[in-house]
Design a protein around this motif. Structure first.
Motif, mmCIF file in Angstrom:
data_model
loop_
_atom_site.group_PDB
_atom_site.id
_atom_site.type_symbol
_atom_site.label_atom_id
_atom_site.label_comp_id
_atom_site.label_asym_id
_atom_site.label_seq_id
_atom_site.Cartn_x
_atom_site.Cartn_y
_atom_site.Cartn_z
ATOM 1 N N PRO A 39 0.624 -0.975 0.083
ATOM 2 C CA PRO A 39 -0.122 0.164 0.353
ATOM 3 C C PRO A 39 0.854 1.248 -0.111
ATOM 4 C CG PRO A 39 0.414 -1.070 1.961
ATOM 5 C CD PRO A 39 0.766 -1.782 1.466
ATOM 6 N N LEU A 40 0.266 1.974 -0.334
ATOM 7 C CA LEU A 40 0.864 3.785 -0.526
ATOM 8 C C LEU A 40 0.821 3.882 1.124
ATOM 9 C CD1 LEU A 40 -0.848 5.507 -3.754
ATOM 10 C CD2 LEU A 40 1.712 4.646 -3.298
ATOM 11 N N ALA A 41 0.107 3.981 1.714
ATOM 12 C CA ALA A 41 -0.031 4.153 2.618
ATOM 13 C C ALA A 41 -0.801 3.860 4.023
ATOM 14 C CB ALA A 41 -0.759 5.653 3.192
ATOM 15 N N PHE A 42 -1.235 3.122 5.511
ATOM 16 C CA PHE A 42 -1.801 2.794 6.481
ATOM 17 C C PHE A 42 -2.137 4.016 7.635
ATOM 18 C CE2 PHE A 42 1.921 1.146 7.797
ATOM 19 C CZ PHE A 42 1.962 1.405 9.160
ATOM 20 N N ALA A 43 -3.600 3.514 8.076
ATOM 21 C CA ALA A 43 -4.014 4.309 9.472
ATOM 22 C C ALA A 43 -4.438 3.578 10.037
ATOM 23 C CB ALA A 43 -4.574 5.692 8.499
ATOM 24 N N HIS A 44 -3.995 2.893 10.937
ATOM 25 C CA HIS A 44 -4.918 1.697 11.945
ATOM 26 C C HIS A 44 -4.939 2.949 13.322
ATOM 27 C CE1 HIS A 44 -4.611 -1.243 9.200
ATOM 28 N NE2 HIS A 44 -2.920 -0.787 9.642
ATOM 29 N N PHE A 45 -6.946 2.800 14.061
ATOM 30 C CA PHE A 45 -6.445 3.361 15.136
ATOM 31 C C PHE A 45 -7.279 2.453 16.018
ATOM 32 C CE2 PHE A 45 -7.585 5.988 11.651
ATOM 33 C CZ PHE A 45 -7.082 7.104 12.293
ATOM 34 N N ASP A 46 -7.239 2.178 17.111
ATOM 35 C CA ASP A 46 -7.196 1.728 18.186
ATOM 36 C C ASP A 46 -7.952 2.681 19.725
ATOM 37 O OD1 ASP A 46 -7.630 -0.908 18.627
ATOM 38 O OD2 ASP A 46 -5.907 -1.976 19.285
ATOM 39 N N PRO A 47 -8.184 2.337 20.772
ATOM 40 C CA PRO A 47 -7.732 2.694 21.634
ATOM 41 C C PRO A 47 -6.642 3.166 22.977
ATOM 42 C CG PRO A 47 -9.565 1.028 21.483
ATOM 43 C CD PRO A 47 -8.897 0.945 20.943
ATOM 44 N N GLN A 48 -6.599 3.741 23.228
ATOM 45 C CA GLN A 48 -5.151 4.193 24.036
ATOM 46 C C GLN A 48 -5.226 3.890 25.521
ATOM 47 O OE1 GLN A 48 -2.039 6.053 23.744
ATOM 48 N NE2 GLN A 48 -3.009 7.984 23.056
ATOM 49 N N SER A 49 -3.816 2.973 25.474
ATOM 50 C CA SER A 49 -3.425 2.706 26.565
ATOM 51 C C SER A 49 -2.663 2.973 27.191
ATOM 52 C CB SER A 49 -2.521 0.910 25.646
ATOM 53 O OG SER A 49 -2.030 0.746 26.875
ATOM 54 N N SER A 50 -3.341 2.502 28.292
ATOM 55 C CA SER A 50 -2.763 4.033 29.817
ATOM 56 C C SER A 50 -3.508 3.727 31.145
ATOM 57 C CB SER A 50 -3.119 5.197 30.265
ATOM 58 O OG SER A 50 -4.395 5.666 30.173
ATOM 59 N N TRP A 51 -2.775 3.369 31.926
ATOM 60 C CA TRP A 51 -3.533 2.534 33.531
ATOM 61 C C TRP A 51 -4.408 3.697 33.212
ATOM 62 C CZ3 TRP A 51 -4.861 6.683 36.932
ATOM 63 C CH2 TRP A 51 -4.745 7.780 36.714
ATOM 64 N N ALA A 52 -4.781 4.548 32.877
ATOM 65 C CA ALA A 52 -6.342 5.017 33.349
ATOM 66 C C ALA A 52 -7.193 4.110 32.441
ATOM 67 C CB ALA A 52 -6.737 6.191 33.745
ATOM 68 N N THR A 53 -6.948 3.307 31.042
ATOM 69 C CA THR A 53 -7.803 2.531 29.982
ATOM 70 C C THR A 53 -8.648 2.018 30.944
ATOM 71 O OG1 THR A 53 -5.857 3.304 28.526
ATOM 72 C CG2 THR A 53 -7.857 1.562 27.723
ATOM 73 N N PRO A 54 -8.408 1.116 31.777
ATOM 74 C CA PRO A 54 -9.836 -0.522 32.171
ATOM 75 C C PRO A 54 -11.123 0.638 32.858
ATOM 76 C CG PRO A 54 -7.320 -0.903 32.454
ATOM 77 C CD PRO A 54 -7.131 0.316 32.423
ATOM 78 N N LEU A 55 -10.052 1.345 33.904
ATOM 79 C CA LEU A 55 -10.738 2.785 34.226
ATOM 80 C C LEU A 55 -11.974 3.085 33.207
ATOM 81 C CD1 LEU A 55 -13.110 2.968 37.050
ATOM 82 C CD2 LEU A 55 -11.107 4.831 37.391
ATOM 83 N N GLY A 56 -11.676 4.373 32.366
ATOM 84 C CA GLY A 56 -12.316 5.117 31.859
ATOM 85 C C GLY A 56 -13.462 4.096 30.552
ATOM 86 N N SER A 57 -12.797 2.971 30.132
ATOM 87 C CA SER A 57 -13.627 1.967 29.714
ATOM 88 C C SER A 57 -14.243 1.146 30.480
ATOM 89 C CB SER A 57 -12.270 1.022 28.850
ATOM 90 O OG SER A 57 -13.287 -0.064 28.422
ATOM 91 N N PHE A 58 -14.392 0.783 31.806
ATOM 92 C CA PHE A 58 -15.162 0.008 32.115
ATOM 93 C C PHE A 58 -16.412 1.795 32.376
ATOM 94 C CE2 PHE A 58 -17.891 -0.147 36.453
ATOM 95 C CZ PHE A 58 -17.988 -1.514 36.334
ATOM 96 N N LEU A 59 -16.819 2.513 32.184
ATOM 97 C CA LEU A 59 -17.307 3.595 32.657
ATOM 98 C C LEU A 59 -18.015 3.587 31.457
ATOM 99 C CD1 LEU A 59 -15.216 6.626 35.058
ATOM 100 C CD2 LEU A 59 -17.072 4.777 35.378
ATOM 101 N N PHE A 60 -17.370 3.388 30.403
ATOM 102 C CA PHE A 60 -17.704 4.342 29.150
ATOM 103 C C PHE A 60 -18.683 2.685 28.763
ATOM 104 C CE2 PHE A 60 -18.341 4.015 24.662
ATOM 105 C CZ PHE A 60 -19.103 5.685 24.334
ATOM 106 N N HIS A 61 -18.588 1.718 28.651
ATOM 107 C CA HIS A 61 -19.301 0.590 28.469
ATOM 108 C C HIS A 61 -20.361 0.548 29.075
ATOM 109 C CE1 HIS A 61 -16.379 0.397 25.314
ATOM 110 N NE2 HIS A 61 -16.764 0.541 24.666
ATOM 111 N N PHE A 62 -19.999 0.585 30.212
ATOM 112 C CA PHE A 62 -21.139 -0.206 31.618
ATOM 113 C C PHE A 62 -22.302 1.364 31.463
ATOM 114 C CE2 PHE A 62 -18.221 -3.152 32.262
ATOM 115 C CZ PHE A 62 -18.919 -4.739 32.284
ATOM 116 N N SER A 63 -22.348 2.155 31.066
ATOM 117 C CA SER A 63 -22.972 3.075 31.774
ATOM 118 C C SER A 63 -23.528 3.072 30.048
ATOM 119 C CB SER A 63 -22.163 4.594 31.900
ATOM 120 O OG SER A 63 -21.751 5.127 30.734
#
Lengths: 302, 169
Positions: A198-222
């Motif tokens: 390919p001439l280019a690519f752009a792949h996106f994923d959630p940002q990984s950090s110590w706070a991600t599991p908590l943030g993700s929990f709050l987002f998805h469970f609410s």
């Protein structure tokens, strides 16, 4: 092994032959044995059975519903405008180095095709590129096709392996796919991509950090209703690859392209980023791309 | 009491939006959201009317209800104020700030909502335990607020509206 190093429910209930894309019947017992969470086990147990195997139609129905709910994440995180900006800069930089043909953009693991449908609906790069969404799951692709038809969007959706398409691919994109590839599989992902030149690519994923599991929990469970969307949504962010892992895999698998990290984390305030990306672009267009995109970017050293 | 009525109306609007979200996978769906919001507001008004009707035919002492309502106001107004204030950072035209507000503020505030409703009701009726009928009436209103999203979900209005909007076009 990280405590988040466990499979998502969708990884367990849905399996494909990687080369042919054929669906493999999944025994409920096998799925349950690989599952470490009682919450996930209860979701698997709720799926109707056919001779001890998970009923494929029920699995598909569950996935279509969960993907519909998970679309909220991309909507609420403004993923459409974000990718539009990146792709516009990528295409602009490729035009700047003399690439004149119409470009084919392929979305790997597109699910129900939210990203490409959004880009097409908003006229992003209209007439300049063709959008192709690819996924192994037929039910999701059928859903994507129906939605595109309803809104009269010019996007093509295919049940296929994105790296084995008959037509050449100019730009690969993906959203929330990379974390599904663990260990050596991530490097093989980038190698398979590089083989398509390919001439280019752009792949996106959630940002990984110590706070991600908590943030993700709050987002998805609410926000999510179906247990599958809650659990997989939460876990997909919790087990997102760190920047180091992403960069190493991209480096080893993509020697031909210049690499950039999109929205690298802020060490003193990791909460400030929800999504990250790894972008590759033809070396001669890299500087132009870097200048065109007024977003936080960091060049990945080789 | 008018304050409490307005807060309940606002709550039904928010819940109507929440019930609509995540069901329609189309890209353009402003009309769908507006319709769902109006339906939820309509149902909310209907239930509030029924409550008022019940209050009248049961000869509930509205002065006591007024006192209970006044006592609950600081709690409910603080929470509502907090929710509305979060729209200020959300208005900043930056995707990252909006996303972070969504995760760190909207999510927890949503999870907190039933706790606030119960806490407000518990705190406000506490001095009036001897007024059984009035307390029962307030608890009925509280139950309505707590169950409103569940009711909307069971009615499947937004689910049907999402399917219909796909089929129509």
């Amino acid at each position: 092994m990280s405590k988040w190093e466990r499979p998502e429910i969708s990884d367990l209930i849905l399996q494909y032959e990687p080369d042919t894309g054929h669906r493999i019947p999944v025994l409920q017992q096998d799925a349950l044995e690989q599952c470490r969470s009682s919450y996930a086990r209860s979701v698997i147990r709720s799926i109707p059975l056919q001779d001890g195997h998970l009923c494929p139609e029920a699995v598909d129905q569950l996935l279509v519903t969960a993907h519909g709910e998970l679309q909220r994440l991309w909507e609420e995180f403004f993923h459409g405008p974000r990718v539009a900006k990146v792709l516009t800069a990528l295409v602009g930089s490729l035009r700047g180095i003399g690439v004149e043909r119409s470009l084919r953009v392929v979305d790997i693991g597109c699910g129900s095709g939210y990203l490409l449908r959004w880009l097409s609906a908003h006229g992003v790069l209209e007439g300049d590129v063709s959008w192709v969404g690819v996924d192994f799951n037929r039910a999701l692709i059928e859903q994507a096709r129906a939605l595109a038809e309803t809104e009269q969007l010019s996007v093509t959706f295919k049940v296929a392996n994105a790296f084995k398409l008959e037509e050449p691919v100019d730009i690969f994109v993906s959203s929330g796919v990379m974390h599904h590839f663990r260990g050596a599989a991530l490097e093989r992902f980038f190698e398979a991509q590089a083989a398509c030149e390919p001439l280019a690519f752009a792949h996106f994923d959630p940002q990984s950090s110590w706070a991600t599991p908590l943030g993700s929990f709050l987002f998805h469970f609410s926000r999510m209703r179906t247990p599958l969307a809650r659990y997989d949504g939460w876990l997909s962010a919790a087990r997102a690859h760190s920047g180091v892992v992403l960069e190493q895999a991209a480096r080893s698998g993509c020697a031909e392209l210049s690499l950039l990290r999109y929205h690298p984390p802020i060490s003193w305030f990791p909460l400030a980023r929800t999504l990250t990306g790894i972008i590759g672009v033809k070396a001669s267009a890299a500087e132009l791309f870097y200048l065109q995109l007024d977003e936080p970017l960091r060049k990945v050293e080789r | 009491m008018i304050h409490l009525y307005l807060l309940a109306t606002l709550l039904t609007g928010f819940i109507g939006f929440r019930d609509a979200a995540g069901r329609n996978t189309k890209i353009r769906k402003r009309r769908y959201y507006v319709e769902c919001l109006l339906r939820a507001l309509g149902l909310g008004q209907a239930v509030l009317c029924v409550l008022m009707f019940l209050a009248i035919i049961c000869r509930i002492d509205l002065d006591v209800i007024q006192l209970i309502a006044e006592r609950s106001l600081p709690i409910y107004l603080s929470y509502t104020g907090l929710v509305l204030c979060t729209f200020i950072p959300y208005a900043i035209p930056n995707w990252e700030i909006k996303s972070v507000v969504t995760v760190l503020v909207f999510g927890p505030l949503t999870l907190l909502q039933p706790v606030v409703i119960i806490a407000g009701a518990g705190y406000s009726i506490y001095p009036y335990w001897d007024r059984v009928l009035e307390v029962f009436f307030v608890l009925l209103g509280t139950l309505f607020c707590l169950c409103f999203e569940y009711i909307l979900d069971k009615l499947q209005w937004s689910y049907r509206a999402a399917s219909l909007s796909k089929a129509e076009e």
